[in-house]
Scaffold this motif. Structure first.
Motif, PDB file in Angstrom:
ATOM      1  N   CYS A  91       0.818  -1.214   0.000  1.00 54.40           N
ATOM      2  CA  CYS A  91       0.000   0.000   0.000  1.00 54.40           C
ATOM      3  C   CYS A  91       0.854   1.267   0.000  1.00 54.40           C
ATOM      4  O   CYS A  91       0.467   2.299  -0.542  1.00 54.40           O
ATOM      5  N   CYS A  92       2.023   1.204   0.622  1.00 53.40           N
ATOM      6  CA  CYS A  92       2.836   2.411   0.854  1.00 53.40           C
ATOM      7  C   CYS A  92       4.226   2.348   0.237  1.00 53.40           C
ATOM      8  O   CYS A  92       5.001   3.281   0.403  1.00 53.40           O
ATOM      9  N   CYS A 141       1.308  -2.889   8.419  1.00 55.25           N
ATOM     10  CA  CYS A 141       2.117  -1.989   7.589  1.00 55.25           C
ATOM     11  C   CYS A 141       2.693  -0.892   8.488  1.00 55.25           C
ATOM     12  O   CYS A 141       1.945  -0.150   9.128  1.00 55.25           O
ATOM     13  N   SER A 201       4.013   1.820   7.745  1.00 59.86           N
ATOM     14  CA  SER A 201       3.699   3.177   7.294  1.00 59.86           C
ATOM     15  C   SER A 201       2.240   3.535   7.571  1.00 59.86           C
ATOM     16  O   SER A 201       1.939   4.631   8.062  1.00 59.86           O
ATOM     17  N   CYS A 202       1.303   2.639   7.270  1.00 54.84           N
ATOM     18  CA  CYS A 202      -0.132   2.897   7.524  1.00 54.84           C
ATOM     19  C   CYS A 202      -0.443   2.966   9.012  1.00 54.84           C
ATOM     20  O   CYS A 202      -1.219   3.816   9.446  1.00 54.84           O
TER      21      CYS A 202
HETATM   22 ZN   LIG Z   1       0.650   0.939   4.154  1.00 57.27          ZN
END
Ligand SMILES: [Zn+2]
Length: 274
Positions: free
Chosen positions: A182-183, A244, A246-247
């Motif tokens: 996702c990131c 994640c 980052s998320c």
């Molecule tokens: Zn992410």
């Protein structure tokens, strides 16, 4: 449910690999977390970042004691995004616990079979790989960013364990929290070498999704899991986290999200015994 289960007791937020700790009662294995709203030094476990070395050592001491070890068992390396793997023996116990110069140098993987040693490595987006060879009682941890991944630090650790007598069907691997697809956008500098080590295009398509010309969303956890399964690690012996870094801003530092200026989580694995 994610194999990395969050728990917060005694004011120390951590994830543990519950399934492993239940199945192998002498193992202690997990990944640290941060607390929402705290600054980057508060839960930093690495001495190469931040401004407060005393806080880092205090964080290590508290965590080690919380998981039944002591600071003197904390054993770690200076990670450099390569694939050197060191075997930690009794006299290595405690290397790097309070300073960088006594840590294993230029090393991204550590393994041992000794009891009462806590192997530690540090993360802010890269993938922590955990290993346990149940037939010979060896455990290990390896730091896999994209460079370590394409240079196959995971398969290299398996080879080290096999050289010590482990059989592949008794090797368990856990792929820990890291930046997710996702990131994590990458370009051909990462995709080309990855293509060379994966089995086929189908496998590459599963780990790297192209969304604009010459840009891919890379699933580094899936890439590591695929490389390990390709060399014979049993599917049912591989655990893979979905967190994640980052998320999930409330739990993790993220090098990419925080613009490079942030703390480090720690991945640890150790064995209790006499
Ligand atoms: Zn992410």
């Amino acid at each position: 449910m994610d194999p990395f289960v969050f728990q917060e007791t005694a004011d120390i937020p951590i994830f543990i690999i519950k399934e492993w700790e239940e199945r192998f009662p002498s193992l202690r294995v997990g990944f640290s977390a941060r607390k929402k709203g705290e600054d980057a030094d508060c839960r930093n476990y690495a001495l190469h970042v931040g401004n407060n070395g005393a806080q880092v050592i205090e964080n290590r001491r508290k965590l080690a004691e919380f998981v039944d070890f002591s600071l003197s068992d904390w054993t770690c390396a200076e990670q450099v995004h390569h694939t050197r793997i060191a075997f930690a023996q009794d006299h290595d116990r405690g290397r790097g616990k309070k300073d960088r110069k006594t840590a294993f140098q230029n090393t991204d993987g550590l393994f041992s079979y000794r009891s009462n040693m806590l192997l530690a490595s540090y993360y802010a987006d890269c993938v922590p790989l955990y290993f346990y060879a149940s037939d010979i009682g060896h455990y290990g941890v390896a730091h896999a960013g994209w460079k370590g991944t394409v240079q196959q630090i995971g398969p290299k650790m398996i080879q080290k364990l096999q050289e010590r007598g482990a059989r592949i069907e008794h090797i368990f691997v856990a792929v820990g929290p890291s930046i997710g697809p996702c990131c994590y956008e990458v370009d051909h500098h990462v995709i080309h070498p990855l293509k060379r080590v994966l089995n086929n295009q189908m496998q590459l398509d599963r780990v790297a999704m192209s969304h604009t010309p010459a840009k891919w969303h890379l699933d580094l956890k899936e890439a590591n899991a695929s490389l390990l399964k390709n060399i014979g690690v049993k599917e049912q012996n591989v655990l893979q986290s979905n967190w994640c870094t980052s998320c999930d801003v409330n739990y993790f530092y993220s090098h990419r999200r925080d613009g490079g200026n942030t703390g480090r989580m720690v991945a640890w694995i150790g064995k209790k015994g006499d």
